[in-house]
Design a protein around this motif. Structure first.
Motif, PDB file in Angstrom:
ATOM      1  N   ASP A  42       0.404  -0.985   0.041  1.00 20.02           N
ATOM      2  CA  ASP A  42       0.106   0.142  -0.057  1.00 20.02           C
ATOM      3  C   ASP A  42       1.147   1.304  -0.486  1.00 20.02           C
ATOM      4  OD1 ASP A  42      -2.421   1.095  -0.115  1.00 20.02           O
ATOM      5  OD2 ASP A  42      -2.302   1.392   2.136  1.00 20.02           O
ATOM      6  N   GLN A  43       1.452   1.144  -0.911  1.00 16.19           N
ATOM      7  CA  GLN A  43       2.761   2.518  -0.555  1.00 16.19           C
ATOM      8  C   GLN A  43       1.513   3.639  -2.132  1.00 16.19           C
ATOM      9  OE1 GLN A  43       6.199   2.858   0.536  1.00 16.19           O
ATOM     10  NE2 GLN A  43       5.540   0.990   1.457  1.00 16.19           N
ATOM     11  N   TYR A  44       2.170   4.794  -1.315  1.00 12.81           N
ATOM     12  CA  TYR A  44       1.531   6.132  -2.025  1.00 12.81           C
ATOM     13  C   TYR A  44       2.779   6.961  -2.375  1.00 12.81           C
ATOM     14  CZ  TYR A  44      -2.514   5.197  -0.956  1.00 12.81           C
ATOM     15  OH  TYR A  44      -4.362   4.679  -0.842  1.00 12.81           O
ATOM     16  N   PRO A  45       2.806   7.927  -3.516  1.00 11.32           N
ATOM     17  CA  PRO A  45       3.516   9.110  -3.755  1.00 11.32           C
ATOM     18  C   PRO A  45       4.079  10.291  -1.952  1.00 11.32           C
ATOM     19  CG  PRO A  45       2.363   8.451  -5.494  1.00 11.32           C
ATOM     20  CD  PRO A  45       2.073   8.207  -4.236  1.00 11.32           C
ATOM     21  N   ASP A  46       4.572  10.452  -2.612  1.00 10.96           N
ATOM     22  CA  ASP A  46       4.578  12.224  -1.052  1.00 10.96           C
ATOM     23  C   ASP A  46       4.061  12.862  -1.526  1.00 10.96           C
ATOM     24  OD1 ASP A  46       7.421  10.488  -0.810  1.00 10.96           O
ATOM     25  OD2 ASP A  46       8.966  11.789  -1.772  1.00 10.96           O
ATOM     26  N   ASP A  47       3.101  13.493   0.108  1.00  8.05           N
ATOM     27  CA  ASP A  47       2.779  14.600  -0.294  1.00  8.05           C
ATOM     28  C   ASP A  47       3.262  15.751  -1.084  1.00  8.05           C
ATOM     29  OD1 ASP A  47       1.458  12.840   1.090  1.00  8.05           O
ATOM     30  OD2 ASP A  47       1.228  14.164   3.546  1.00  8.05           O
ATOM     31  N   TRP A  48       2.383  16.390  -1.663  1.00 11.85           N
ATOM     32  CA  TRP A  48       2.994  17.284  -3.150  1.00 11.85           C
ATOM     33  C   TRP A  48       3.592  18.569  -1.951  1.00 11.85           C
ATOM     34  CZ3 TRP A  48      -0.587  19.937  -6.809  1.00 11.85           C
ATOM     35  CH2 TRP A  48       0.321  20.101  -7.540  1.00 11.85           C
ATOM     36  N   GLY A  49       2.953  18.840  -0.333  1.00  8.10           N
ATOM     37  CA  GLY A  49       3.286  19.787   0.309  1.00  8.10           C
ATOM     38  C   GLY A  49       3.324  21.054  -0.295  1.00  8.10           C
ATOM     39  N   ALA A  50       4.632  21.380   0.562  1.00  6.73           N
ATOM     40  CA  ALA A  50       4.401  23.370   0.492  1.00  6.73           C
ATOM     41  C   ALA A  50       5.077  23.887  -1.692  1.00  6.73           C
ATOM     42  CB  ALA A  50       5.603  23.813   1.407  1.00  6.73           C
ATOM     43  N   GLU A  51       5.269  22.135  -1.492  1.00  7.96           N
ATOM     44  CA  GLU A  51       5.658  22.898  -3.355  1.00  7.96           C
ATOM     45  C   GLU A  51       3.853  23.365  -3.761  1.00  7.96           C
ATOM     46  OE1 GLU A  51       7.130  20.432  -1.777  1.00  7.96           O
ATOM     47  OE2 GLU A  51       9.524  21.075  -1.388  1.00  7.96           O
ATOM     48  N   GLY A  52       3.145  22.068  -3.695  1.00 11.82           N
ATOM     49  CA  GLY A  52       2.420  21.815  -3.993  1.00 11.82           C
ATOM     50  C   GLY A  52       1.347  23.265  -3.770  1.00 11.82           C
ATOM     51  N   ASP A  53       1.746  24.784  -2.860  1.00 13.17           N
ATOM     52  CA  ASP A  53       1.309  25.653  -3.170  1.00 13.17           C
ATOM     53  C   ASP A  53      -0.249  25.653  -2.724  1.00 13.17           C
ATOM     54  OD1 ASP A  53       1.510  28.301  -2.674  1.00 13.17           O
ATOM     55  OD2 ASP A  53       0.726  28.480  -4.522  1.00 13.17           O
ATOM     56  N   ILE A  54      -1.304  26.270  -3.148  1.00 11.35           N
ATOM     57  CA  ILE A  54      -2.235  26.050  -2.791  1.00 11.35           C
ATOM     58  C   ILE A  54      -3.681  25.080  -3.643  1.00 11.35           C
ATOM     59  CG2 ILE A  54      -3.314  27.440  -5.119  1.00 11.35           C
ATOM     60  CD1 ILE A  54      -4.444  29.096  -3.346  1.00 11.35           C
ATOM     61  N   PHE A  55      -2.156  23.917  -4.464  1.00  9.43           N
ATOM     62  CA  PHE A  55      -3.697  23.393  -4.723  1.00  9.43           C
ATOM     63  C   PHE A  55      -3.129  22.191  -4.101  1.00  9.43           C
ATOM     64  CE2 PHE A  55      -1.813  25.728  -8.544  1.00  9.43           C
ATOM     65  CZ  PHE A  55      -2.922  25.822  -9.220  1.00  9.43           C
ATOM     66  N   ALA A  56      -1.830  22.031  -3.020  1.00 12.56           N
ATOM     67  CA  ALA A  56      -2.100  20.510  -2.226  1.00 12.56           C
ATOM     68  C   ALA A  56      -3.412  20.979  -1.195  1.00 12.56           C
ATOM     69  CB  ALA A  56      -0.823  20.729  -2.013  1.00 12.56           C
ATOM     70  N   GLN A  57      -3.593  22.447  -0.931  1.00 12.28           N
ATOM     71  CA  GLN A  57      -4.194  22.953   0.518  1.00 12.28           C
ATOM     72  C   GLN A  57      -5.895  22.543  -0.155  1.00 12.28           C
ATOM     73  OE1 GLN A  57      -3.875  26.800   2.405  1.00 12.28           O
ATOM     74  NE2 GLN A  57      -1.711  26.875   1.617  1.00 12.28           N
ATOM     75  N   ALA A  58      -5.591  22.658  -1.666  1.00 13.25           N
ATOM     76  CA  ALA A  58      -7.389  22.251  -2.014  1.00 13.25           C
ATOM     77  C   ALA A  58      -7.808  20.783  -2.396  1.00 13.25           C
ATOM     78  CB  ALA A  58      -7.334  22.833  -3.561  1.00 13.25           C
ATOM     79  N   GLY A  59      -6.464  20.574  -2.059  1.00 11.55           N
ATOM     80  CA  GLY A  59      -7.157  19.043  -2.262  1.00 11.55           C
ATOM     81  C   GLY A  59      -6.047  17.467  -2.628  1.00 11.55           C
ATOM     82  N   PHE A  60      -5.306  18.068  -3.793  1.00 11.03           N
ATOM     83  CA  PHE A  60      -4.112  17.696  -4.171  1.00 11.03           C
ATOM     84  C   PHE A  60      -2.832  16.947  -3.345  1.00 11.03           C
ATOM     85  CE2 PHE A  60      -6.542  19.512  -7.567  1.00 11.03           C
ATOM     86  CZ  PHE A  60      -6.320  18.931  -8.425  1.00 11.03           C
TER      87      PHE A  60
END
Length: 822
Positions: A780-798
């Motif tokens: 059950d491996q997943y990619p790393d979280d997008w985190g801060a580099e994802g900016d507002i889109f990581a906060q939107a749900g990506f």
């Protein structure tokens, strides 16, 4: 008598030996032993084993495909061939349902796909979103059902001189089953560990003996895959819940607003493959199939208080839904025979068509709703569904091929093959419903249509995927022809040399002459060296020449109407974009083939591919100077992007493949396989044909990063298979190197490398009935979280990112499968 088979076409560049190959009609369970690593690709003159070829070739049997646990052909290939990448995409319009498939780190349209050695048509869909292969129209690998496939051969070598345009990265040859008097039934069910992505597959393959003179093999398959959703809550803490309107719930709390993951997909297939002996030295053959796929994916959420939202219809905002329908059909007919003096001939016609239709649901055309009515007020009405239009690509190819030998007075004859190919490629874009694209009912841009509920100018078209307009409709064809000459000679028992020359001429993009030189020398019984030097080319696709569309894209964090401008249009010239020309390449490879002990084969091949004038889809140009601003305003666009020959690249790589098989006491068998691929692509130069758009604006660092680091630099598969009695076990470890991207945010994010584990267990109740249980991504491996580099889109749900994830974001998947043969 049995005669030496001819080439099956200039596109094939391989002599498919239907008579000399072992009968694949026998037992698929023993297919690997029957094939004995015999290939039908890479040489026109004789079938060779995988260790005898002058260029690297992967041979994957039907059993190899089944052991991956994948239900899609593209995913199965990704699990078995590390040089092949099948990147997962989400919230990417049509690319959610037809994923981009690549070889050796190049583009989806820089690999050639064959079926039974014949050139297959490409997909109608153009990848225009921020995905791997942006700007390309490759091949719909998943339009071919796995249950119809006998084996797959992957030539990892530049082969345009043998196979024609597109074969820069290599060639994938999909060989269909030929079985007779045998029926295979398969039934599979599975789902992800999260409880979604429910998958059901049912297939039937039946072979018919045609009175001892041939065969007819029929396949029907049904596959239904539920969607997955790995969106996280839209916290949007940096904006107070604001993105496109208000995303928080009525109590001001974060809530999940997006659907991010695999699209829902329903697939139906009917395929056939047949051959019939008309006379002692004359055979008729036919093959082809039909597939239909219906998909359902989603766009970006529109929140309360935004001009794109109609409160009366969607008081809590809405998530636009994109429904797609893909139909794919192909038919190949041919006749082949011998003409004496050890020469053979083959004439064939193959035609195919890909249709891609777009539909919107759970949406609205806000300009249609708020358009001022003649009697005062507004119409206050809009459809919430629409037919958005369709794309159609069709291709017809005729081949005439001759192959034989010439006595040159030496100890060995000179083997020669020559032939011609005529091809017509066609492309259509058909408009959608009026409300799918129009600005109000009159589509009059001079009228200011205001969202009277929340304020702000409204946008034209249905939301999520605005429809194709009448101005984007096209129905065009392009003709081409080619002539080739191929030769092969054994200088001695240890030394093979080969040369190929091919001339092609296109109505658009001009002509090209490609060559290939190959050699293999046996230093001993256990060690050989091999190498090739070749030039290649790829003519621009008719899709890239004629495609145009207006989509809603994110540009600098804002939704804007982005026009993809047809390269053939006058508007492209106004922006300074010139006509597309062909891509050209130079490929050099050097390899070692070793068999240090019984049952062990090792190949190592290093290569370099230099490509000039690669065709890409530019960055979305949203301004830069007064002329650009005016052109955008005149065409009601917030941004525009173009197909253009903008970059030169160098790709370097090393492929290592090792296979060891050990026969044990009591009939048990153990096999160990290792496949490793290292690839590195660099953009050598960026150039712009436009005096208005500088090179760094036309092709930004974001696009460069996707080309250079968007696909894994290192991939590997280590698998072990053990068979004992009625049991068959397979354990596979897959390694995906790190990938990087910066689309949508401008900030580079690197996702770390990952190991995934697959487990397969099969038990034979009888010779005809078997049960398989297994798990893909067992831990059950997943990619790393997008985190801060994802900016507002990581906060939107990506949570896990968006554009370059090679193994997706679904996590673990488990399944059970029943196979019945009678």
């Amino acid at each position: 008598m049995k005669y030496r088979p001819s080439t099956l076409g200039a596109a094939v560049a391989a002599c498919l030996t239907f008579y000399q190959l072992p009968a694949l009609a026998a037992d698929n369970q023993g297919a690997e032993e029957d094939i004995e690593r015999i290939l039908t690709i890479g040489s026109r003159f004789s079938s060779r084993t995988a260790t005898e070829t002058p260029a690297p070739v992967d041979l994957l049997s039907a059993n190899d495909l089944l052991r991956t646990g994948a239900t899609e052909l593209g995913k199965a290939l990704q699990s078995l061939a590390p040089s092949f990448n099948f990147s997962s995409t989400t919230v990417s319009d049509g690319s959610d349902i037809i994923r981009p498939a690549t070889l050796r780190g190049l583009g989806p349209d820089q690999v050639l796909v064959l079926v039974n050695g014949k050139r297959r048509h490409q997909q109608a869909l153009v990848n225009v979103q921020e995905t791997i292969g942006k700007g390309s129209a490759g091949y719909d690998i998943n339009a071919i059902p796995m249950s119809a496939v006998a084996r797959i051969e992957i030539l990892r070598d530049g082969a345009a001189a043998q196979y024609g345009s597109d074969a820069i990265a290599g060639v994938i040859n999909i060989v269909l089953k030929e079985g007779t008097d045998r029926t295979e039934v398969g039934l599979e069910a599975g789902q992800t560990y999260e409880g979604d992505g429910e998958t059901l597959v049912a297939s039937v393959n039946h072979g018919i003996d045609l009175g001892g003179k041939g065969f007819l093999n029929l396949t029907a398959e049904y596959r239904d895959r539920g969607d997955t959703n790995r969106a996280s809550k839209a916290t949007l803490e940096s904006t107070g819940g604001q993105l496109i309107g208000d995303w928080w719930d009525e109590n001001g709390q974060p809530v999940t607003r997006l659907r991010i993951g695999d699209a829902d997909s329903e697939n139906k297939y009917l395929w056939a493959n047949g051959e019939y002996r008309l006379g002692q030295e004359l055979d008729l053959y036919a093959f082809g199939g039909y597939s239909k796929r219906e998909g359902e994916s989603f766009g970006f959420y529109r929140g309360v208080g935004h001009p794109r939202v109609i409160p009366a219809l969607y008081p809590q905002g809405f998530l636009p839904q994109l429904n797609t329908e893909v139909e794919d059909a192909s038919l190949g007919l041919g006749i082949k025979g011998a003409m004496g003096l050890d020469w053979t001939w083959d004439a064939s016609v193959v035609t195919g068509q890909s249709e891609f239709r777009f539909y919107s649901a759970n949406s609205a055309n806000v300009s249609w709703y708020y358009e001022p009515a003649p009697g005062g007020g507004i119409y206050a009405d809009t459809p919430t569904t629409a037919f958005d239009g369709e794309l159609i690509f069709n291709q017809t190819t005729f081949n005439l091929d001759l192959a034989g030998s010439v006595d040159i007075g030496a100890s060995n004859p000179l083997l020669l093959a020559l032939g011609l190919e005529l091809r017509r490629d066609g492309y259509e874009i058909n408009k959608g419903d009026l409300w799918s694209y129009a600005y109000g009912r009159t589509d009059d841009a001079s009228i200011d249509i205001i969202n009277t509920d929340v304020g702000g100018l409204t946008d034209p078209g249905i939301q999520g995927f605005p429809g194709f307009k009448p101005s984007t409709e096209v129905d065009e064809n392009r003709d081409s022809y080619s002539l080739y000459l191929d030769s092969q000679y054994d200088l001695s028992d240890d030394w093979l040399v080969a040369a190929a020359l091919r001339y092609e001429d296109y109505d658009i993009a001009g002509d090209n002459l490609s060559y290939k030189l190959s050699s293999r020398y046996a230093l001993s019984d256990k060690l050989s060296i091999r190498g090739t030097l070749s030039t290649g080319f790829r003519a621009p696709g008719v899709q890239q020449i004629y495609y145009s569309q207006v989509l809603t894209n994110l540009v600098n964090g804002t939704l804007v109407e982005t026009g993809t401008i047809a390269n053939s249009s006058p508007l492209a010239r106004e922006f300074g974009i010139s006509d597309l020309k062909k891509e050209t390449s130079t490929d050099i490879s050097l390899g070692l083939v070793a068999s240090p002990m019984d049952g062990l084969n090792i190949t190592v091949d290093a290569y370099q591919i230099k490509i000039d004038d690669r065709i890409v889809l530019s960055e979305a140009i949203s301004g830069g100077n007064a002329t650009i601003d005016q052109l955008l305003a005149d065409n009601r666009l917030g941004a525009a992007q173009f197909f253009t020959n903008a970059i030169d690249t160098t790709t370097k790589g090393v492929d290592l493949v090792a296979a060891y098989t050990l026969d044990l006491a009591g009939g048990d068998r153990w096999g160990l396989n290792l496949a490793f691929s290292w690839v590195d692509t660099e953009v050598d130069a960026v150039h712009s044909s436009s005096s208005l758009i500088p090179a760094d604006m036309l092709y930004s660092d974001t696009q460069r990063l996707r080309i250079e680091e968007g696909q894994p630099g290192e991939t590997a598969t280590l698998s072990s298979n053990y068979s004992t009695g009625d049991w068959d076990f397979n354990l596979a470890f897959h390694y995906y190197g790190e990938v990087s991207g910066s689309a949508f945010t401008g900030m580079k994010k690197t996702w770390s490398s990952q190991w995934l584990t697959d487990l397969y267990v099969r038990y034979h109740f009888t010779d005809s009935l078997a049960l398989t249980v297994g798990a893909n991504n067992l831990f059950d491996q997943y990619p790393d979280d997008w985190g801060a580099e994802g900016d507002i889109f990581a906060q939107a749900g990506f949570q896990y990112g968006w554009e370059t994830l090679p193994f997706g974001i679904n996590g673990g998947y488990y399944y059970g499968r029943l196979n019945w043969t009678f």
